[in-house]
Design an enzyme around this catalytic site. Structure first.
Site, PDB file in Angstrom:
ATOM      1  N   ASN A 132     -10.547  -2.798  -6.265  1.00 25.98           N
ATOM      2  CA  ASN A 132      -9.711  -1.915  -7.094  1.00 25.98           C
ATOM      3  C   ASN A 132     -10.286  -1.651  -8.488  1.00 25.98           C
ATOM      4  O   ASN A 132      -9.917  -0.682  -9.143  1.00 25.98           O
ATOM      5  CB  ASN A 132      -8.286  -2.472  -7.243  1.00 25.98           C
ATOM      6  CG  ASN A 132      -7.432  -2.315  -6.001  1.00 25.98           C
ATOM      7  OD1 ASN A 132      -6.479  -3.060  -5.784  1.00 25.98           O
ATOM      8  ND2 ASN A 132      -7.764  -1.346  -5.146  1.00 25.98           N
ATOM      9  N   ASP A 186       0.833  -1.208   0.000  1.00 31.66           N
ATOM     10  CA  ASP A 186       0.000   0.000   0.000  1.00 31.66           C
ATOM     11  C   ASP A 186       0.868   1.259   0.000  1.00 31.66           C
ATOM     12  O   ASP A 186       1.977   1.260   0.528  1.00 31.66           O
ATOM     13  CB  ASP A 186      -0.891  -0.027   1.258  1.00 31.66           C
ATOM     14  CG  ASP A 186      -2.072   0.914   1.129  1.00 31.66           C
ATOM     15  OD1 ASP A 186      -2.280   1.486   0.041  1.00 31.66           O
ATOM     16  OD2 ASP A 186      -2.782   1.093   2.135  1.00 31.66           O
TER      17      ASP A 186
HETATM   18  C1  FPP Z   1      -1.750   0.298  -3.328  1.00 30.21           C
HETATM   19  O1  FPP Z   1      -1.321   1.630  -3.447  1.00 30.21           O
HETATM   20  C2  FPP Z   1      -1.283  -0.525  -4.429  1.00 30.21           C
HETATM   21  C3  FPP Z   1      -2.097  -1.109  -5.357  1.00 30.21           C
HETATM   22  C4  FPP Z   1      -3.561  -0.973  -5.375  1.00 30.21           C
HETATM   23  C5  FPP Z   1      -1.559  -1.913  -6.439  1.00 30.21           C
HETATM   24  C6  FPP Z   1      -0.307  -2.682  -6.153  1.00 30.21           C
HETATM   25  C7  FPP Z   1       0.332  -2.916  -7.443  1.00 30.21           C
HETATM   26  C8  FPP Z   1       1.648  -2.833  -7.715  1.00 30.21           C
HETATM   27  C9  FPP Z   1       2.692  -2.618  -6.708  1.00 30.21           C
HETATM   28  C10 FPP Z   1       2.119  -2.943  -9.130  1.00 30.21           C
HETATM   29  C11 FPP Z   1       1.649  -4.121  -9.927  1.00 30.21           C
HETATM   30  C12 FPP Z   1       1.928  -5.428  -9.282  1.00 30.21           C
HETATM   31  C13 FPP Z   1       2.682  -6.430  -9.773  1.00 30.21           C
HETATM   32  C14 FPP Z   1       2.738  -7.726  -9.050  1.00 30.21           C
HETATM   33  C15 FPP Z   1       3.488  -6.305 -10.978  1.00 30.21           C
HETATM   34  P1  FPP Z   1      -2.444   2.761  -3.504  1.00 30.21           P
HETATM   35  O2  FPP Z   1      -2.608   3.141  -4.916  1.00 30.21           O
HETATM   36  O3  FPP Z   1      -3.681   2.284  -2.808  1.00 30.21           O
HETATM   37  O4  FPP Z   1      -1.735   3.877  -2.683  1.00 30.21           O
HETATM   38  P2  FPP Z   1      -2.451   5.033  -1.829  1.00 30.21           P
HETATM   39  O5  FPP Z   1      -3.238   4.340  -0.734  1.00 30.21           O
HETATM   40  O6  FPP Z   1      -1.293   5.814  -1.310  1.00 30.21           O
HETATM   41  O7  FPP Z   1      -3.310   5.805  -2.779  1.00 30.21           O
END
Ligand code: FPP
Length: 245
Positions: free
Chosen positions: A66, A18
């Site tokens: 998501n 996250d």
């Molecule tokens: C959360 O950060 C992250 C995600 C919803 C996606 C995770 C995906 C990756 C790290 C990249 C793709 C994965 C792979 C395995 C190649 P957020 O966007 O919720 O952050 P925030 O809470 O700060 O807005």
């Protein structure tokens, strides 16, 4: 460098990655740049887990919820996932890493699903570590899916009511071939489970860190493992029982 005991490694580490968006915001970048940097962190953590001898690593890469994000962000995440699978295939084979995936995989765009299935197939004989991606995953959906399958098997006579216990129930979950997670890491200072591995995390140790996912690296991983190794896992028993006193 954190000292860790190689004899007491968690067998299965699960991670809620996250903070990509906040990382980007802090740097005045768009959210997608945060996800791009997040993929670099994924690479470093996968390699580090393999080197350390972790047997299973589950990454919460995309939740069922998501899909409700802005369309361009969803498309970017799907694109990054596909690119990661294509680029890392060789690396997985070289490092003896088997890819697996849990979640409503049928929700994924067809090209991503095909790439995912190909990578799973190509790495199926690897047995050094399992990299398990949670995609379009939700813990409640997984449990409901299991219940529906059990009812269907009951009706078909494939299972009897008295055979339904914790062990047979686990076999209906998407994680059927995996041990329960020993350690859950969540980055970015949030204190939630967010519908992740609800059934499997009954006795999982939680490690929460303020670090945002794009800044998470090998050193942070070692810190989490060192912290885990200080815990006394009692599984509902007393300390004396565990220590044989
Ligand atoms: C959360 O950060 C992250 C995600 C919803 C996606 C995770 C995906 C990756 C790290 C990249 C793709 C994965 C792979 C395995 C190649 P957020 O966007 O919720 O952050 P925030 O809470 O700060 O807005």
């Amino acid at each position: 460098m954190e000292e860790i005991d190689k004899e007491k490694l968690p067998r299965h580490i699960a991670i809620i990655m996250d903070g990509n968006g906040r990382w980007a915001k802090k740097k005045n970048l768009n959210r997608i740049s945060g996800h791009i940097k997040g993929v670099d962190a994924v690479r470093e953590v996968v390699t580090s887990c393999r080197e350390l001898g972790i047997k299973v690593l589950t990454l919460y890469a995309f939740s069922k919820e998501n899909w409700q994000r802005p369309k361009d962000e969803v498309a970017a995440l799907m694109g990054l996932l596909k690119e990661y699978l294509l680029k890392e295939r060789e690396e997985m084979l070289k490092n003896n890493i088997r890819l697996s995936a849990i979640g409503r995989l049928e929700d994924l765009p067809t090209d991503v699903l095909i790439t995912l299935r190909e990578t799973i197939k190509e790495t199926e004989k690897c047995d050094g570590m399992i990299l398990n991606l949670a995609l379009s995953y939700g813990g409640r959906s997984e449990i409901l899916h299991a219940v529906r399958e059990i009812i269907s098997d009951l009706k078909k006579g494939k299972i009897r009511e008295d055979e339904i216990d914790m062990s047979s129930f686990s076999n209906y979950l998407w994680t059927r071939e995996l041990p329960d997670p020993d350690l859950l890491i969540r980055t970015s200072g949030e204190f939630r489970i967010s519908n992740f591995l609800l059934y499997q995390m009954a006795y999982t140790e939680l490690y929460l860190t303020e670090t945002l996912w794009p800044d998470f690296n090998r050193e942070e991983l070692l810190k989490a493992i060192a912290d885990y190794q200080l815990r006394e896992r009692r599984f509902g028993l007393t300390s004396e029982q565990i220590n044989g006193l």
